[in-house]
Motif scaffolding. Structure first.
Motif, PDB file in Angstrom:
ATOM      1  N   GLU A  70      16.684  25.366  22.359  1.00  0.00           N
ATOM      2  CA  GLU A  70      18.149  26.062  21.703  1.00  0.00           C
ATOM      3  C   GLU A  70      17.973  26.704  20.313  1.00  0.00           C
ATOM      4  OE1 GLU A  70      17.326  23.379  23.324  1.00  0.00           O
ATOM      5  OE2 GLU A  70      18.438  23.644  25.636  1.00  0.00           O
ATOM      6  N   ALA A  71      16.491  26.291  20.283  1.00  0.00           N
ATOM      7  CA  ALA A  71      17.270  26.497  18.270  1.00  0.00           C
ATOM      8  C   ALA A  71      16.592  27.753  18.587  1.00  0.00           C
ATOM      9  CB  ALA A  71      15.250  25.300  17.659  1.00  0.00           C
ATOM     10  N   GLU A  72      16.023  28.861  19.471  1.00  0.00           N
ATOM     11  CA  GLU A  72      16.223  30.137  19.870  1.00  0.00           C
ATOM     12  C   GLU A  72      17.082  30.573  19.928  1.00  0.00           C
ATOM     13  OE1 GLU A  72      12.463  30.653  21.432  1.00  0.00           O
ATOM     14  OE2 GLU A  72      10.943  29.401  20.727  1.00  0.00           O
ATOM     15  N   MET A  73      17.949  30.313  20.082  1.00  0.00           N
ATOM     16  CA  MET A  73      19.832  31.180  20.915  1.00  0.00           C
ATOM     17  C   MET A  73      19.885  31.939  19.660  1.00  0.00           C
ATOM     18  SD  MET A  73      22.108  29.558  22.891  1.00  0.00           S
ATOM     19  CE  MET A  73      21.683  27.689  24.043  1.00  0.00           C
ATOM     20  N   PRO A  74      20.438  33.189  20.279  1.00  0.00           N
ATOM     21  CA  PRO A  74      21.371  33.290  18.932  1.00  0.00           C
ATOM     22  C   PRO A  74      22.303  32.677  18.852  1.00  0.00           C
ATOM     23  CG  PRO A  74      21.058  34.965  20.908  1.00  0.00           C
ATOM     24  CD  PRO A  74      20.346  33.273  21.203  1.00  0.00           C
ATOM     25  N   ASP A  75      23.131  32.894  17.305  1.00  0.00           N
ATOM     26  CA  ASP A  75      24.280  32.160  16.587  1.00  0.00           C
ATOM     27  C   ASP A  75      25.467  33.116  17.460  1.00  0.00           C
ATOM     28  OD1 ASP A  75      22.884  30.828  15.149  1.00  0.00           O
ATOM     29  OD2 ASP A  75      23.611  32.281  13.634  1.00  0.00           O
ATOM     30  N   GLU A  76      25.454  33.733  18.152  1.00  0.00           N
ATOM     31  CA  GLU A  76      27.080  34.923  19.266  1.00  0.00           C
ATOM     32  C   GLU A  76      26.104  36.223  19.214  1.00  0.00           C
ATOM     33  OE1 GLU A  76      30.274  35.557  16.387  1.00  0.00           O
ATOM     34  OE2 GLU A  76      29.401  37.122  15.735  1.00  0.00           O
ATOM     35  N   VAL A  77      27.142  36.070  20.361  1.00  0.00           N
ATOM     36  CA  VAL A  77      26.927  37.467  21.197  1.00  0.00           C
ATOM     37  C   VAL A  77      28.663  37.561  20.418  1.00  0.00           C
ATOM     38  CG1 VAL A  77      26.466  39.493  23.118  1.00  0.00           C
ATOM     39  CG2 VAL A  77      25.113  37.439  23.071  1.00  0.00           C
ATOM     40  N   ASN A  78      28.212  39.207  19.992  1.00  0.00           N
ATOM     41  CA  ASN A  78      29.803  39.569  19.604  1.00  0.00           C
ATOM     42  C   ASN A  78      30.216  40.589  20.156  1.00  0.00           C
ATOM     43  OD1 ASN A  78      32.382  40.577  18.783  1.00  0.00           O
ATOM     44  ND2 ASN A  78      31.324  40.313  16.053  1.00  0.00           N
ATOM     45  N   ILE A  79      31.509  40.391  21.663  1.00  0.00           N
ATOM     46  CA  ILE A  79      31.501  41.335  22.233  1.00  0.00           C
ATOM     47  C   ILE A  79      32.102  42.412  22.058  1.00  0.00           C
ATOM     48  CG2 ILE A  79      33.954  41.686  24.158  1.00  0.00           C
ATOM     49  CD1 ILE A  79      32.788  38.347  24.971  1.00  0.00           C
ATOM     50  N   ASP A  80      32.763  41.996  20.467  1.00  0.00           N
ATOM     51  CA  ASP A  80      33.547  43.072  19.870  1.00  0.00           C
ATOM     52  C   ASP A  80      32.372  44.879  19.244  1.00  0.00           C
ATOM     53  OD1 ASP A  80      36.898  42.904  20.056  1.00  0.00           O
ATOM     54  OD2 ASP A  80      36.441  41.938  18.805  1.00  0.00           O
ATOM     55  N   GLU A  81      31.511  43.466  18.760  1.00  0.00           N
ATOM     56  CA  GLU A  81      29.856  44.488  18.372  1.00  0.00           C
ATOM     57  C   GLU A  81      30.039  45.844  19.632  1.00  0.00           C
ATOM     58  OE1 GLU A  81      27.357  42.436  16.532  1.00  0.00           O
ATOM     59  OE2 GLU A  81      29.063  42.373  14.679  1.00  0.00           O
ATOM     60  N   LEU A  82      29.452  44.932  20.575  1.00  0.00           N
ATOM     61  CA  LEU A  82      29.158  45.899  21.670  1.00  0.00           C
ATOM     62  C   LEU A  82      30.182  46.305  22.039  1.00  0.00           C
ATOM     63  CD1 LEU A  82      27.795  42.239  23.892  1.00  0.00           C
ATOM     64  CD2 LEU A  82      26.367  44.519  22.686  1.00  0.00           C
ATOM     65  N   LEU A  83      31.736  46.253  22.877  1.00  0.00           N
ATOM     66  CA  LEU A  83      32.227  47.188  22.773  1.00  0.00           C
ATOM     67  C   LEU A  83      32.756  48.559  21.953  1.00  0.00           C
ATOM     68  CD1 LEU A  83      34.949  44.356  23.428  1.00  0.00           C
ATOM     69  CD2 LEU A  83      33.662  46.231  25.227  1.00  0.00           C
ATOM     70  N   GLU A  84      31.991  48.293  20.626  1.00  0.00           N
ATOM     71  CA  GLU A  84      32.576  49.311  19.708  1.00  0.00           C
ATOM     72  C   GLU A  84      31.531  50.197  19.968  1.00  0.00           C
ATOM     73  OE1 GLU A  84      34.169  49.881  16.435  1.00  0.00           O
ATOM     74  OE2 GLU A  84      35.370  48.590  17.638  1.00  0.00           O
ATOM     75  N   LEU A 113      26.821  41.393  31.681  1.00  0.00           N
ATOM     76  CA  LEU A 113      26.844  41.058  31.083  1.00  0.00           C
ATOM     77  C   LEU A 113      27.608  42.487  31.034  1.00  0.00           C
ATOM     78  CD1 LEU A 113      29.021  40.315  28.525  1.00  0.00           C
ATOM     79  CD2 LEU A 113      26.961  40.606  27.304  1.00  0.00           C
ATOM     80  N   LEU A 114      27.050  43.956  30.961  1.00  0.00           N
ATOM     81  CA  LEU A 114      27.484  45.120  30.853  1.00  0.00           C
ATOM     82  C   LEU A 114      28.860  45.073  31.848  1.00  0.00           C
ATOM     83  CD1 LEU A 114      23.987  47.446  30.309  1.00  0.00           C
ATOM     84  CD2 LEU A 114      26.037  46.502  28.767  1.00  0.00           C
ATOM     85  N   LEU A 115      28.576  45.210  33.129  1.00  0.00           N
ATOM     86  CA  LEU A 115      29.731  45.021  33.781  1.00  0.00           C
ATOM     87  C   LEU A 115      30.923  44.698  33.966  1.00  0.00           C
ATOM     88  CD1 LEU A 115      28.206  44.154  37.486  1.00  0.00           C
ATOM     89  CD2 LEU A 115      28.988  46.521  36.690  1.00  0.00           C
ATOM     90  N   LYS A 116      30.673  42.838  32.808  1.00  0.00           N
ATOM     91  CA  LYS A 116      31.487  42.006  32.431  1.00  0.00           C
ATOM     92  C   LYS A 116      32.493  42.861  31.388  1.00  0.00           C
ATOM     93  CE  LYS A 116      30.034  37.867  34.141  1.00  0.00           C
ATOM     94  NZ  LYS A 116      31.938  37.850  34.857  1.00  0.00           N
ATOM     95  N   LEU A 117      31.841  43.949  30.301  1.00  0.00           N
ATOM     96  CA  LEU A 117      32.226  44.370  29.030  1.00  0.00           C
ATOM     97  C   LEU A 117      32.996  46.019  29.894  1.00  0.00           C
ATOM     98  CD1 LEU A 117      29.613  43.852  26.632  1.00  0.00           C
ATOM     99  CD2 LEU A 117      31.510  43.073  26.916  1.00  0.00           C
ATOM    100  N   ARG A 118      33.442  46.126  30.714  1.00  0.00           N
ATOM    101  CA  ARG A 118      33.654  47.177  31.444  1.00  0.00           C
ATOM    102  C   ARG A 118      35.185  46.972  31.651  1.00  0.00           C
ATOM    103  NH1 ARG A 118      29.186  49.343  35.657  1.00  0.00           N
ATOM    104  NH2 ARG A 118      28.150  50.374  33.651  1.00  0.00           N
ATOM    105  N   GLY A 119      35.814  45.989  31.848  1.00  0.00           N
ATOM    106  CA  GLY A 119      36.944  45.841  31.840  1.00  0.00           C
ATOM    107  C   GLY A 119      37.725  44.990  31.038  1.00  0.00           C
ATOM    108  N   LEU A 120      36.501  44.769  29.641  1.00  0.00           N
ATOM    109  CA  LEU A 120      37.240  44.685  28.714  1.00  0.00           C
ATOM    110  C   LEU A 120      38.005  45.570  27.455  1.00  0.00           C
ATOM    111  CD1 LEU A 120      35.137  41.405  27.890  1.00  0.00           C
ATOM    112  CD2 LEU A 120      37.217  41.134  28.534  1.00  0.00           C
ATOM    113  N   GLN A 121      38.407  44.976  26.981  1.00  0.00           N
ATOM    114  CA  GLN A 121      39.923  46.188  25.366  1.00  0.00           C
ATOM    115  C   GLN A 121      39.186  45.210  24.071  1.00  0.00           C
ATOM    116  OE1 GLN A 121      43.880  46.140  26.008  1.00  0.00           O
ATOM    117  NE2 GLN A 121      43.893  47.140  28.221  1.00  0.00           N
TER     118      GLN A 121
END
Length: 138
Positions: A70-84, A113-121
């Motif tokens: 768990e210590a190696e886990m990234p702090d966050e996966v920013n959905i908005d950055e990916l959508l940009e 995750l790429l499939l899930k991002l396709r439906g988001l704004q």
């Protein structure tokens, strides 16, 4: 928060009624108003729920991928950055960069995750535009 209470208040100081007297309606105080039961929504609820579900899914999958590390886990996966990003290839590359410390196979996670991002704004699209009255005041 007595000021936020709704309706009439009948306390000990209210006049007593005799059993035969007609029921008199107490005068309404102009300061006490009935609140609206529905609150206006700043964002589209369905889209917010999809984003929330996606974020929960990401958290759950990251916990599975990084179980025991768990210590190696990234702090966050920013959905908005990916959508940009415009293309799935660019999004996949960014995700692989975020997940570089993971020793497990992340390919299935990235593809889902790429499939899930396709439906988001994007988040700024979700926000309700200010009313014309507010724009005139500015």
């Amino acid at each position: 928060m007595a000021a936020n209470r709704v309706g009439r208040r009948l306390g000990r100081g209210s006049p007593a009624r005799s059993p035969g007297s007609p029921r008199a309606e107490p005068a309404r105080s102009p300061g006490i108003q009935k609140r609206q039961t529905r609150v206006t929504v700043k964002y589209d609820r369905r889209e917010l729920q999809r984003r929330l579900d996606t974020e929960k899914w990401i958290d759950g999958r990251l916990e599975e991928l990084y179980r025991g590390r768990e210590a190696e886990m990234p702090d966050e996966v920013n959905i908005d950055e990916l959508l940009e990003l415009d293309a799935d290839e660019a999004r996949a590359a960014q995700l692989q960069g975020i997940l570089k410390s993971c020793h497990n196979n992340t390919q299935a996670f990235v593809q889902e995750l790429l499939l899930k991002l396709r439906g988001l704004q994007k988040q700024q699209v979700l926000q309700r535009r200010p009313s014309p009255e507010l724009q005139e005041r500015a």
